[in-house]
Design an enzyme around this catalytic site. Structure first.
Site, short mmCIF file in Angstrom:
data_model
loop_
_atom_site.label_atom_id
_atom_site.label_comp_id
_atom_site.label_asym_id
_atom_site.label_seq_id
_atom_site.Cartn_x
_atom_site.Cartn_y
_atom_site.Cartn_z
N ASP A 1 -0.66 -67.49 52.33
CA ASP A 1 -1.65 -67.04 51.36
C ASP A 1 -0.94 -66.13 50.36
O ASP A 1 0.14 -65.60 50.63
CB ASP A 1 -2.77 -66.28 52.10
N ASP B 1 -2.61 -63.43 47.77
CA ASP B 1 -3.11 -62.06 47.62
C ASP B 1 -3.20 -61.36 48.97
O ASP B 1 -3.91 -61.82 49.86
CB ASP B 1 -4.48 -62.07 46.95
N ASN C 1 -5.34 -68.41 39.42
CA ASN C 1 -4.28 -67.72 38.69
C ASN C 1 -2.99 -67.63 39.51
O ASN C 1 -2.11 -66.84 39.18
CB ASN C 1 -4.74 -66.31 38.32
#
Length: 247
Positions: free
Chosen positions: A14, A16, A144
């Protein structure tokens, strides 16, 4: 040396909260967006304003999920249902997509103003995985993702990327469904049991467990080690460098 079972050939990370210090930025953007909306709604209805909790609400309803899923899930917790709207809805539209657009604008502004920092322990771990010959991909719900990787200077550490754009293009279900992680495993031609998932979000850990992955690492950045284990983590660490120490 990586603290993984011998059968693991692929590492799926992952973004973030695992690789980059952007989880707090996302939580702040979600809070600002939801608080603005909830305050206006309360004023119209003449009811008390109950703010978004950037820890509890973020962890339970938003963290790790695709943007629109996060909007729906949190609003449902407050008994609120909004029209879906469309992907092109502006930030002032009172729709699921409109609120998501506003949140995205806020987080992009915060990233531009504050920059993006990668966790040193995570970078060291990914480099060790590369040197050991393991495949590496980023699996993120963020649209993003590419920009954040570039801003953090770590794009070249990964062979593949499955992100929010991929989820939309391939009509994948977001975390806690396992679709995005399974899509990443397919890119390398490996079975889920041959891959390890690295997640800090409860929804992401649940996705790793639901997909039958060979090893699920929970990264506890927010004091939720027990919850990560309950959602399916095989091991919980405070930083990926701890796995190198164990190895």
């Amino acid at each position: 040396m990586l603290g993984l079972p011998d059968h693991v050939r692929t590492c799926l990370f992952d973004l973030d909260g695992v690789l980059t210090r952007t989880a707090k930025v996302h939580a702040a953007a979600w809070k600002q967006m939801f608080d603005d909306y909830l305050r206006r709604r309360a004023e119209r209805a003449g009811s008390p304003f109950v703010p978004f909790d950037a820890v509890r609400d973020y962890d339970e309803y938003v963290d790790g999920r695709p943007r629109e899923d996060g909007v729906r899930t949190f609003l449902a917790s407050r008994g609120i249902t909004l029209p879906e709207g469309a992907a092109g809805d502006g930030p002032d539209r009172e729709t699921v997509h409109g609120l998501g657009t506003r949140k995205n604008g806020l987080v992009l502004r915060m990233i531009r103003e504050q920059g993006v920092e990668a966790y040193e322990g995570s970078v060291a771990y990914v480099r060790a995985a590369r040197d050991a010959g393991l495949h590496r991909a980023v699996v993120s719900s963020s649209a993003n993702c590419r920009d954040v990787l570039a801003a953090a200077g770590i794009t070249d550490l990964f062979e593949e990327r499955v992100d929010g754009l991929t989820i939309a293009e391939e009509h994948l279900r977001g975390k806690p469904a396992a679709d995005s992680y399974l899509a990443a495993a397919r890119l390398f031609g490996v079975a889920p049991g041959e891959a390890a998932v690295f997640e800090d979000a409860l929804a992401g850990v649940a996705a790793g467990r639901a997909g039958g992955f060979g090893f699920v690492v929970g990264v506890d950045r927010a004091g939720q080690a027990d919850a990560l284990r309950e959602h399916g983590a095989d091991v919980v660490v405070g930083d990926l460098s701890e796995l190198l120490d164990r190895g």
